[in-house]
Write a protein that holds these residues in place. Sequence first.
Motif, PDB file in Angstrom:
ATOM      1  N   LYS A  32       1.585   6.651  -6.960  1.00 24.78           N
ATOM      2  CA  LYS A  32       0.484   7.535  -7.330  1.00 24.78           C
ATOM      3  C   LYS A  32       0.852   9.006  -7.140  1.00 24.78           C
ATOM      4  O   LYS A  32       0.504   9.848  -7.967  1.00 24.78           O
ATOM      5  N   ASN A  33       1.546   9.321  -6.070  1.00 23.07           N
ATOM      6  CA  ASN A  33       1.745  10.718  -5.694  1.00 23.07           C
ATOM      7  C   ASN A  33       2.999  11.379  -6.242  1.00 23.07           C
ATOM      8  O   ASN A  33       2.985  12.584  -6.482  1.00 23.07           O
ATOM      9  N   GLU A  66      -4.726   2.910 -11.120  1.00 24.92           N
ATOM     10  CA  GLU A  66      -5.236   1.971 -10.114  1.00 24.92           C
ATOM     11  C   GLU A  66      -6.109   0.883 -10.726  1.00 24.92           C
ATOM     12  O   GLU A  66      -6.208  -0.208 -10.173  1.00 24.92           O
ATOM     13  N   ILE A  71       1.049   4.219  -2.919  1.00 19.09           N
ATOM     14  CA  ILE A  71       0.882   5.644  -2.601  1.00 19.09           C
ATOM     15  C   ILE A  71       2.014   6.464  -3.209  1.00 19.09           C
ATOM     16  O   ILE A  71       1.781   7.520  -3.808  1.00 19.09           O
ATOM     17  N   GLU A  76       0.824  -1.201   0.000  1.00 23.02           N
ATOM     18  CA  GLU A  76       0.000   0.000   0.000  1.00 23.02           C
ATOM     19  C   GLU A  76       0.866   1.262   0.000  1.00 23.02           C
ATOM     20  O   GLU A  76       0.557   2.226  -0.703  1.00 23.02           O
ATOM     21  N   GLU A  77       1.941   1.268   0.803  1.00 24.28           N
ATOM     22  CA  GLU A  77       2.844   2.425   0.821  1.00 24.28           C
ATOM     23  C   GLU A  77       3.536   2.611  -0.526  1.00 24.28           C
ATOM     24  O   GLU A  77       3.732   3.742  -0.980  1.00 24.28           O
TER      25      GLU A  77
END
Length: 158
Positions: free
Chosen positions: A22-23, A49, A19, A15-16
């Motif tokens: 994505k960012n 995603e 992130i 998950e990290e």
Amino acid sequence: MFREMLRKKQALSREECIILLKNEKRGVLSVTGDEGYPYGFPINHYYNEDDGCLYFHCGKKGHKLDALKKCSKASFCVYDNGYKNDGGWALNIKSVIVFGRVEIIDDINDITDISRKLSYKFTSDESYIEDEIKNYAKAALLLKLKPEHISGKLVKES
């Protein structure tokens, strides 16, 4: 097939990693270049995603395309700006490396869709985005990196 991380305590969760993908706005895409030399170059990206793939836009000719036509394997690395603990000098940086294969996409609908989504990482000026797409999308291709392995870690300088 892919090596295990040696410092497992520094590993980021899946998950990290997502992130960060994505960012963060830019990373380094590396391919096998001329004469087998690694060829890494900074490039902006879009993490989708819906399919879990990374997308990059590029021109219709050049070193990266020549390399990818010979070997579709690539790696992509992103990292954040990091942070320092109070009173410390050492920088703590989160980074992610993605290994996978790149597919070259020349469908204008895909190019405009992904280019639009990528553009919103940099600006919300819709007229600018639409002008850029109108003027340059036909001269662009998409590179789609399908991840085969993703790993991330927190590097603590000392």
